[in-house]
Design an enzyme around this catalytic site. Structure first.
Site, PDB file in Angstrom:
ATOM      1  N   GLU A 177      45.882  35.676  45.315  1.00 33.97           N
ATOM      2  CA  GLU A 177      45.465  34.819  44.205  1.00 33.97           C
ATOM      3  C   GLU A 177      46.181  35.169  42.907  1.00 33.97           C
ATOM      4  OE1 GLU A 177      41.209  33.831  42.032  1.00 33.97           O
ATOM      5  OE2 GLU A 177      41.227  34.743  44.010  1.00 33.97           O
ATOM      6  N   ASP A 178      46.357  36.480  42.660  1.00 29.65           N
ATOM      7  CA  ASP A 178      46.808  36.922  41.334  1.00 29.65           C
ATOM      8  C   ASP A 178      48.194  37.560  41.297  1.00 29.65           C
ATOM      9  OD1 ASP A 178      44.382  36.073  40.336  1.00 29.65           O
ATOM     10  OD2 ASP A 178      43.426  38.033  40.531  1.00 29.65           O
ATOM     11  N   ASP A 210      32.710  42.612  46.097  1.00 32.83           N
ATOM     12  CA  ASP A 210      33.496  42.200  44.934  1.00 32.83           C
ATOM     13  C   ASP A 210      32.560  41.768  43.807  1.00 32.83           C
ATOM     14  OD1 ASP A 210      35.717  41.263  43.371  1.00 32.83           O
ATOM     15  OD2 ASP A 210      35.324  39.231  44.097  1.00 32.83           O
ATOM     16  N   HIS A 237      42.305  42.183  48.199  1.00 27.67           N
ATOM     17  CA  HIS A 237      41.628  40.870  48.211  1.00 27.67           C
ATOM     18  C   HIS A 237      42.060  39.927  47.094  1.00 27.67           C
ATOM     19  CE1 HIS A 237      38.720  42.669  45.261  1.00 27.67           C
ATOM     20  NE2 HIS A 237      38.588  41.420  44.872  1.00 27.67           N
TER      21      HIS A 237
END
Length: 728
Positions: free
Chosen positions: A97-98, A160, A93
């Protein structure tokens, strides 16, 4: 994968699963997903391998490898029995983004559904925003829309957040407080709205501990002490309930319930109750095998202890908005304290604890959803409609927060349908819940066959009928009455449409006068010149330009000069000032275009001047207002206006009244104001001593003449030494 990361062979159904090199936390996840087919378990392990390489070199604040976090999130979802796609998306997940892993690579290996889920949870960090609040609001809006397409997005996000809250200790103090407040305000209520009470309770508990550590510690210690003193009484009641149910041949499981620190703190604060009052209640849950057994068990416990009148609720016949079902009753117990009992089936208990996630692994797209899932989809559908009509992300989030009220009222339509609305909802909220058109044209309501105003607050069990009229339309005052996001969005949307129409009309008049001062008119500007100007200004239509002028985003004289220059002709050498032009007449009803300053409270009959304030439109001041001297330093923003002959509505005015300080003087003055047909909005003491007092009244009056009449009546009371308009 992109960058310098090594590509690994894809897992096929026939590939034997080698677990010898897997760390313990991944082996624990493998055990938890054992309910999945072996091929899917292999894909879950493959997702870990991809995620571990993608997050290589990244660490959490605690110092652990970053991959431990997404694996822990997947473990939480595995405890709920979620499907393989959700587990895989949870492991990956944070990759979009990272890390440098792309959406295409993700979809290529794990399928489009997994890529959609990961994208739905991913924040919008790559976009530029003016503030963190705006970025958070827009990211949250994106997640909610993804959630409307697939509920699993929010399940990943809640898991999360739950793991982040469990490991919040590594964060600095300000981050802890910010994350905890967001959890309590947004994520815990969403978990409750989705029927996931187990998630909600832990999120609230962790959020409370992080935000108010001292309060949490004190309440937790007092709960432990109270439970220690009550253990024997709880055991006796539990035994008595179990014995009675068994005697009536009802198979049941009886469990004692303990209130959480957050729920006690919230009730102490909101209901103004003491800790002792809240803890002086024994709570039990009775779980049986069928809905029919629920009612039989209810009869049995009512036969054991006397029920408290009006404290019975049937959420089986009428489920809560989040799908929750149970029978609630309060009994008079043997120890002088009330006993709260919830009766439900094992299926209802599972849905109450897990909500939309209950039995997910056994649901298919074509199979039946549980009650929580069906109701969640209805709610998400209404959210999607709301966001389509809401431009601002912050406004959308506020609407969502409003819809996350924990308590509902259940109301009946004339046809016998049931609508669930938030507590304190009004007849107007009910009208918009039926249909936007019904809300827009509502004039009154019949509640249990009695005629009531639209602002009337509704109570559970009432029969509500909305009376409409084709000529009725929303007005700004309605926003003060409604509590639901749907009603608020619909009213704002209608008012924005009206504001746009008024702004276009007003902007047209302002630009006409500015062009007239240059010896031309809007009709004299060639269409090609106008189109070129609009294109240069990044505007699609003339209406947008006119609206921008009225709302103060563009100065009419500058636009006029630019249009004349673009036409290729010189403007008149001597430009008239805006005050030399013919004044624009206002009626006061120009919605959203005009506002009246609080510094001088202009009234019809006053000599006035307008000031173009960016985004607000024209702010109207009295000419003698002390602030006008400063405003005139920007002559291009000053607008020549005057009152039209036909002015409607009420306007705010303030009166400063000096009175003799004696009993009943306030009532005497208020009666005089009321006798002059003026409504009092507010009153406050400015100065006060033994002999005299100065009062400041905020009133509603029609015009300057009406205010003069109010002052005359006040002066005649005999208790007033001075009365005058404020400011002078």
């Amino acid at each position: 994968m992109s960058g310098d990361r090594t590509s690994m062979p894809a897992v096929t159904d026939s590939t034997p699963l080698d677990t010898s090199t897997l760390p313990p936390y991944v082996l624990a996840l493998k055990e938890r997903v054992a309910y999945l087919p072996e091929a899917q378990v292999a894909k879950v392990i493959r997702a870990y391998e991809v995620g571990a390489v993608a997050h290589e070199g990244q660490a959490r604040k605690s110092g652990e490898p970053y991959i431990t976090h997404p694996v822990a999130v997947a473990g939480i979802l595995a405890e709920l029995g979620m499907d393989a796609e959700t587990i895989i998306a949870a492991i990956l997940h944070d990759t979009l983004e990272d890390t440098s892993l792309s959406r295409t690579e993700l979809a290529g290996e794990f399928g489009e559904t997994v890529a959609e889920l990961v994208d739905g949870v991913t924040k919008l960090d790559k976009m530029r925003f003016s503030s963190r609040q705006e970025a958070d609001a827009e990211s949250f809006r994106k997640m909610l829309l993804a959630m409307a397409r697939d509920l699993r997005v929010i399940l990943i996000k809640l898991s999360d957040r739950l793991h982040n809250m469990r490991t919040l200790g590594a964060k600095d103090g300000s981050s802890r407080r910010r994350i905890a407040r967001e959890t309590l305000e947004i994520y815990a209520p969403i978990a409750q709205r989705l029927g996931m009470n187990k998630f909600k309770a832990e999120l609230q508990d962790l959020g409370f501990r992080a935000l108010y550590p001292d309060r949490y510690r004190v309440i937790s210690e007092r709960i432990r002490a109270a439970l220690g003193n009550r253990r024997e009484a709880m055991g006796k009641i539990e035994t008595a309930l179990s014995t009675r149910l068994a005697a009536d041949h009802i198979t049941a499981r009886v469990v004692g319930r303990i209130k959480s620190p957050w729920s006690i703190y919230s009730k102490m604060r909101n209901e103004h109750k003491s800790f002792a009052q809240l803890m002086d209640v024994y709570g039990f849950r009775v779980v049986v095998d069928s809905a029919m057994s629920c009612y039989m068990a209810l009869g049995a416990v009512h036969g054991l202890y006397k029920p408290v009148d009006r404290r019975f609720k049937d959420f089986i016949a009428i489920p809560k908005a989040n799908g929750y079902q149970s029978l609630h009753t309060v009994l008079l117990g043997p120890f002088g304290a009330p006993i709260e009992v919830q009766v439900r089936t094992a299926e209802m208990d599972s849905v109450a604890e897990r909500g939309v996630a209950a039995h997910w692994a056994y649901k298919t797209d074509s199979g039946p959803a549980n009650s929580a899932q069906a109701r969640a989809r209805e709610w998400l559908s209404s959210l999607a409609d709301s966001q389509a009509n809401t431009v601002s992300s912050s406004e959308f989030i506020e609407n969502v927060k409003i819809d996350l009220f924990p308590d509902e009222v259940y109301l009946f339509t004339p046809r016998g349908d049931i609508l669930a609305l938030p507590r304190n909802a009004t007849a107007l909220d009910f009208a918009y819940a039926v249909h936007t058109d019904v809300g827009d044209h509502a004039v009154a309501a019949r509640v249990d066959k009695k005629l009531v105003p639209l602002r009337t607050r509704l109570e559970s069990g009432q029969l509500v009928e909305i009376i409409t009229a084709p000529s009725a339309l929303p007005n700004p005052a309605w926003l003060e009455s409604v509590v639901t996001g749907k009603a608020r969005t619909a009213i704002r949307q209608y008012l924005k449409h009206l504001q746009h129409e008024d702004a276009v009309d007003f902007g047209h008049r302002m630009l006409d006068r500015a062009l007239d001062a240059l010896g031309t008119s809007l009709d004299a500007i060639p269409p090609a010149v106008l189109d070129r100007f609009l294109e240069t200004s990044k505007l699609k239509r003339l209406e947008e330009l006119l609206s921008d002028i009225a709302l103060g985003n563009r100065i009419p004289h500058l636009v006029a000069n630019q249009l004349v220059a673009a036409r290729g002709k010189k403007a008149t050498d001597v430009q008239q000032s805006p005050h030399a032009m013919e004044k624009i007449h206002i009626t006061g009803a120009e919605r959203g275009v005009l506002s009246f300053s609080n510094c001088c409270h202009p009234l019809p009959g006053d000599e006035i001047i307008g000031y173009l304030s960016s985004g607000k439109g024209i702010v109207v001041h009295r000419v003698e207002c002390p602030n006008v001297v400063e405003l005139r330093k920007s002559p291009e923003r000053c607008v020549a206006i005057e009152w039209d002959r036909d002015v409607q509505g009420d306007y705010r005015a303030e009166l400063r009244i000096e009175v003799i300080n004696r009993p009943g003087v306030l009532a005497t003055v208020a009666a005089a104001i009321a006798a002059a047909n003026s409504n009092i909005e507010n009153v406050e003491y400015v100065e006060r001593d033994a002999a005299a007092a100065t009062l400041l009244f905020a009133l509603e009056v029609k015009n300057r003449k009406h205010l003069a009449d109010v002052i005359r009546r006040v002066r005649r009371t005999g208790v007033v030494s001075g009365a005058y308009r404020y400011p002078l």
